[in-house]
Design an enzyme around this catalytic site. Structure first.
Site, PDB file in Angstrom:
ATOM      1  N   HIS A 125      -3.071 -42.586  -2.288  1.00 57.18           N
ATOM      2  CA  HIS A 125      -4.042 -43.694  -2.706  1.00 57.18           C
ATOM      3  C   HIS A 125      -5.157 -43.940  -2.519  1.00 57.18           C
ATOM      4  O   HIS A 125      -5.689 -43.686  -1.335  1.00 57.18           O
ATOM      5  CB  HIS A 125      -3.157 -45.227  -2.359  1.00 57.18           C
ATOM      6  CG  HIS A 125      -3.989 -46.206  -2.637  1.00 57.18           C
ATOM      7  ND1 HIS A 125      -4.400 -46.531  -4.129  1.00 57.18           N
ATOM      8  CD2 HIS A 125      -4.196 -47.467  -2.096  1.00 57.18           C
ATOM      9  CE1 HIS A 125      -4.951 -47.746  -4.316  1.00 57.18           C
ATOM     10  NE2 HIS A 125      -4.698 -48.297  -3.099  1.00 57.18           N
ATOM     11  N   CYS A 145      -0.900 -51.989  -5.014  1.00 54.26           N
ATOM     12  CA  CYS A 145      -1.462 -50.255  -4.586  1.00 54.26           C
ATOM     13  C   CYS A 145      -0.177 -49.426  -4.685  1.00 54.26           C
ATOM     14  O   CYS A 145      -0.609 -48.226  -4.787  1.00 54.26           O
ATOM     15  CB  CYS A 145      -2.585 -50.433  -3.604  1.00 54.26           C
ATOM     16  SG  CYS A 145      -3.979 -51.457  -4.175  1.00 54.26           S
ATOM     17  N   ASN A 162     -11.070 -48.148  -6.192  1.00 57.06           N
ATOM     18  CA  ASN A 162      -9.954 -48.403  -5.927  1.00 57.06           C
ATOM     19  C   ASN A 162      -9.296 -48.932  -7.287  1.00 57.06           C
ATOM     20  O   ASN A 162      -9.501 -50.076  -7.831  1.00 57.06           O
ATOM     21  CB  ASN A 162      -9.644 -49.331  -4.863  1.00 57.06           C
ATOM     22  CG  ASN A 162      -7.980 -49.666  -4.494  1.00 57.06           C
ATOM     23  OD1 ASN A 162      -7.173 -49.188  -5.350  1.00 57.06           O
ATOM     24  ND2 ASN A 162      -7.796 -50.264  -3.335  1.00 57.06           N
TER      25      ASN A 162
HETATM   26  O1  UT7 Z   1      -5.668 -50.754  -1.847  1.00 55.32           O
HETATM   27  C1  UT7 Z   1      -4.912 -51.486  -1.384  1.00 55.32           C
HETATM   28  C2  UT7 Z   1      -5.424 -51.533   0.285  1.00 55.32           C
HETATM   29  N1  UT7 Z   1      -6.623 -51.749   0.496  1.00 55.32           N
HETATM   30  C3  UT7 Z   1      -7.372 -51.143   1.210  1.00 55.32           C
HETATM   31  O2  UT7 Z   1      -6.841 -49.963   1.661  1.00 55.32           O
HETATM   32  C4  UT7 Z   1      -8.600 -51.611   1.687  1.00 55.32           C
HETATM   33  C5  UT7 Z   1      -8.839 -51.326   3.299  1.00 55.32           C
HETATM   34  N2  UT7 Z   1     -10.142 -51.937   3.848  1.00 55.32           N
HETATM   35  C6  UT7 Z   1     -11.237 -51.437   3.716  1.00 55.32           C
HETATM   36  O3  UT7 Z   1     -11.176 -50.404   2.759  1.00 55.32           O
HETATM   37  C7  UT7 Z   1     -12.235 -51.901   4.533  1.00 55.32           C
HETATM   38  O4  UT7 Z   1     -11.768 -52.409   5.500  1.00 55.32           O
HETATM   39  C8  UT7 Z   1     -13.462 -52.354   3.615  1.00 55.32           C
HETATM   40  C9  UT7 Z   1     -14.195 -51.381   2.870  1.00 55.32           C
HETATM   41  C10 UT7 Z   1     -12.897 -53.501   2.834  1.00 55.32           C
HETATM   42  C11 UT7 Z   1     -14.405 -53.008   4.575  1.00 55.32           C
HETATM   43  O5  UT7 Z   1     -15.011 -52.108   5.535  1.00 55.32           O
HETATM   44  P1  UT7 Z   1     -14.966 -52.471   7.073  1.00 55.32           P
HETATM   45  O6  UT7 Z   1     -15.789 -51.162   7.647  1.00 55.32           O
HETATM   46  O7  UT7 Z   1     -13.534 -52.769   7.610  1.00 55.32           O
HETATM   47  O8  UT7 Z   1     -15.843 -53.583   7.374  1.00 55.32           O
HETATM   48  P2  UT7 Z   1     -15.676 -55.083   7.702  1.00 55.32           P
HETATM   49  O9  UT7 Z   1     -14.772 -55.900   6.795  1.00 55.32           O
HETATM   50  O10 UT7 Z   1     -15.239 -55.013   9.099  1.00 55.32           O
HETATM   51  O11 UT7 Z   1     -17.164 -55.613   7.678  1.00 55.32           O
HETATM   52  C12 UT7 Z   1     -18.113 -55.270   8.362  1.00 55.32           C
HETATM   53  C13 UT7 Z   1     -19.520 -55.805   7.968  1.00 55.32           C
HETATM   54  C14 UT7 Z   1     -19.232 -57.395   7.980  1.00 55.32           C
HETATM   55  O12 UT7 Z   1     -20.609 -58.138   8.263  1.00 55.32           O
HETATM   56  P3  UT7 Z   1     -20.606 -58.714   9.780  1.00 55.32           P
HETATM   57  O13 UT7 Z   1     -19.543 -59.701   9.791  1.00 55.32           O
HETATM   58  O14 UT7 Z   1     -20.353 -57.658  10.662  1.00 55.32           O
HETATM   59  O15 UT7 Z   1     -22.067 -59.239   9.654  1.00 55.32           O
HETATM   60  C15 UT7 Z   1     -18.954 -57.753   6.268  1.00 55.32           C
HETATM   61  O16 UT7 Z   1     -19.579 -58.971   5.968  1.00 55.32           O
HETATM   62  O17 UT7 Z   1     -19.734 -55.477   6.682  1.00 55.32           O
HETATM   63  C16 UT7 Z   1     -19.935 -56.508   5.742  1.00 55.32           C
HETATM   64  N3  UT7 Z   1     -19.747 -56.380   4.359  1.00 55.32           N
HETATM   65  C17 UT7 Z   1     -20.741 -55.496   3.416  1.00 55.32           C
HETATM   66  N4  UT7 Z   1     -22.115 -55.498   3.580  1.00 55.32           N
HETATM   67  C18 UT7 Z   1     -22.573 -55.037   2.735  1.00 55.32           C
HETATM   68  C19 UT7 Z   1     -18.656 -56.363   3.507  1.00 55.32           C
HETATM   69  N5  UT7 Z   1     -18.913 -55.920   2.648  1.00 55.32           N
HETATM   70  C20 UT7 Z   1     -20.032 -55.685   2.404  1.00 55.32           C
HETATM   71  C21 UT7 Z   1     -20.620 -55.287   1.325  1.00 55.32           C
HETATM   72  N6  UT7 Z   1     -22.049 -54.764   1.083  1.00 55.32           N
HETATM   73  N7  UT7 Z   1     -20.177 -54.951  -0.074  1.00 55.32           N
END
Ligand code: UT7
Length: 323
Positions: free
Chosen positions: A250, A114, A280
């Site tokens: 980005h 990225c 992304n």
């Molecule tokens: O481009 C390269 C660099 N990449 C990035 O910059 C990405 C960086 N990370 C992010 O953008 C975010 O961390 C994500 C969008 C990937 C995830 O968001 P988050 O607020 O960090 O969520 P999380 O990973 O802490 O997950 C929270 C909850 C979890 O459920 P539990 O364990 O709390 O029950 C996940 O399983 O959200 C759940 N979850 C979803 N729920 C519905 C994860 N993906 C989804 C989804 N739909 N698509």
């Protein structure tokens, strides 16, 4: 006189197929509401069957050439930032060179995931400043839809396909921060974080693999590292955040974009945001945002831009340029 790499043209290409968030609701335990709220993404484009990264890159290159009023014969070099090249080799860049009908000069790929476009801009700047090239096409192009695990809701809803291109040209400047062109760059990587974001396959392991990400851990690194690299690049240019007209970040997650702007003390009115429409697109996201920002009248000649990115590696960096 100081030799500067100045933006002469910009363009982009998005595949025709648009995938709305609701598309994922039938196959995954996810909702349009969750994706919008947690990422800011509303839709993304996916390449058609048979449409490759070099196809997308060539469309974007042609758009940048047309914007500059130049042809492929006017270009000395092509740098393509991509992690999803058509083949293991040759480079996507040499394929673009052939598709543009360019029979001179040189072309190569840069792979920093990225952060790839920031790395490519920095390399192209070095080629121009050192006199090895006068005009360089810098392209970010990706088909991340080809490396998704469609059963993993934590990754497959985030990424899209697309390409953007910037045409850099050698011009003389006064050697001050009032010059047009690239004023400073800052590149970083730390391979200890490789397990946070990677594809679990590759040539040497004889597999193709799919993207794996510890999203919330990458998130934690992102805001601090992005604000720091942007401020370092500004400092190298003898400027501060208050001089910035546009952050072109980005486009991974609106919350990272907002957090970085806040840390830099800049309002969201100074940020070009396309994540809602593109998702992304990895190395393509910054040139896509630059092209959209110019097309909709946000970015104008003379504006001070800071562009920053972080991705797999971890690799991150920033470039300060006057448009
Ligand atoms: O481009 C390269 C660099 N990449 C990035 O910059 C990405 C960086 N990370 C992010 O953008 C975010 O961390 C994500 C969008 C990937 C995830 O968001 P988050 O607020 O960090 O969520 P999380 O990973 O802490 O997950 C929270 C909850 C979890 O459920 P539990 O364990 O709390 O029950 C996940 O399983 O959200 C759940 N979850 C979803 N729920 C519905 C994860 N993906 C989804 C989804 N739909 N698509």
């Amino acid at each position: 006189m100081t030799r500067r790499a100045v933006v002469r043209g910009v363009g982009h290409y998005l595949p025709e197929k648009v995938i709305e968030n609701s598309h994922f609701e039938s196959t995954l335990e996810t909702t349009d509401e969750w994706i919008r709220a947690r990422t800011g993404i509303e839709r993304r484009h996916f390449a058609a069957e048979g449409e490759t990264t070099s196809d997308l890159a060539t469309h974007a290159a042609n758009a940048a050439l047309a914007h500059a009023g130049l042809t492929a014969e006017d270009i000395d070099a092509i740098v393509v930032a991509t992690s999803t090249a058509d083949l293991t080799f040759p480079s996507a860049a040499t394929m673009v060179q052939a598709k543009l009908g360019m029979t001179r000069g040189f072309a190569f790929d840069v792979q920093a995931v990225c952060a790839g476009f920031v790395y490519a801009l920095s390399n192209a700047n070095a080629l121009i400043v050192s006199g090895q090239a006068d005009r360089v096409l810098v392209i970010g192009a990706e088909t991340f839809s080809r490396i998704m695990d469609w059963t993993d809701r934590t990754t497959c809803v985030l990424f899209g396909d697309g390409a953007g291109a910037v045409l850099l040209e050698a011009q003389d400047g006064a050697g001050t921060s009032a010059d047009r062109g690239i004023l400073a760059t800052d590149l970083n990587s730390d391979g200890r974080f490789k397990d946070l974001l990677y594809v679990d396959g590759g040539v040497s392991t004889q597999t193709t693999g799919v993207l794996r990400m510890e999203g919330n851990q990458v998130f934690r690194h992102a805001v601090a590292k992005l604000a720091a690299t942007a401020e370092t690049a500004l400092d190298k240019a003898g400027l501060t955040a208050s001089d910035v007209d546009w952050i072109v970040p980005h486009q991974a997650n609106i919350r990272i974009i907002q957090g970085t702007a806040k840390k830099m003390g800049l309002p969201m009115e100074k940020v070009v945001v396309t994540v809602q429409d593109h998702g992304n697109t990895s190395a393509a996201s910054i040139p896509l945002a630059m092209s959209v920002g110019v097309a909709n009248g946000q970015i104008k000649p003379g504006d001070l831009i800071v562009t920053e990115a972080i991705g797999g590696g971890l690799a991150w960096g920033a470039v300060v340029l006057r448009w």
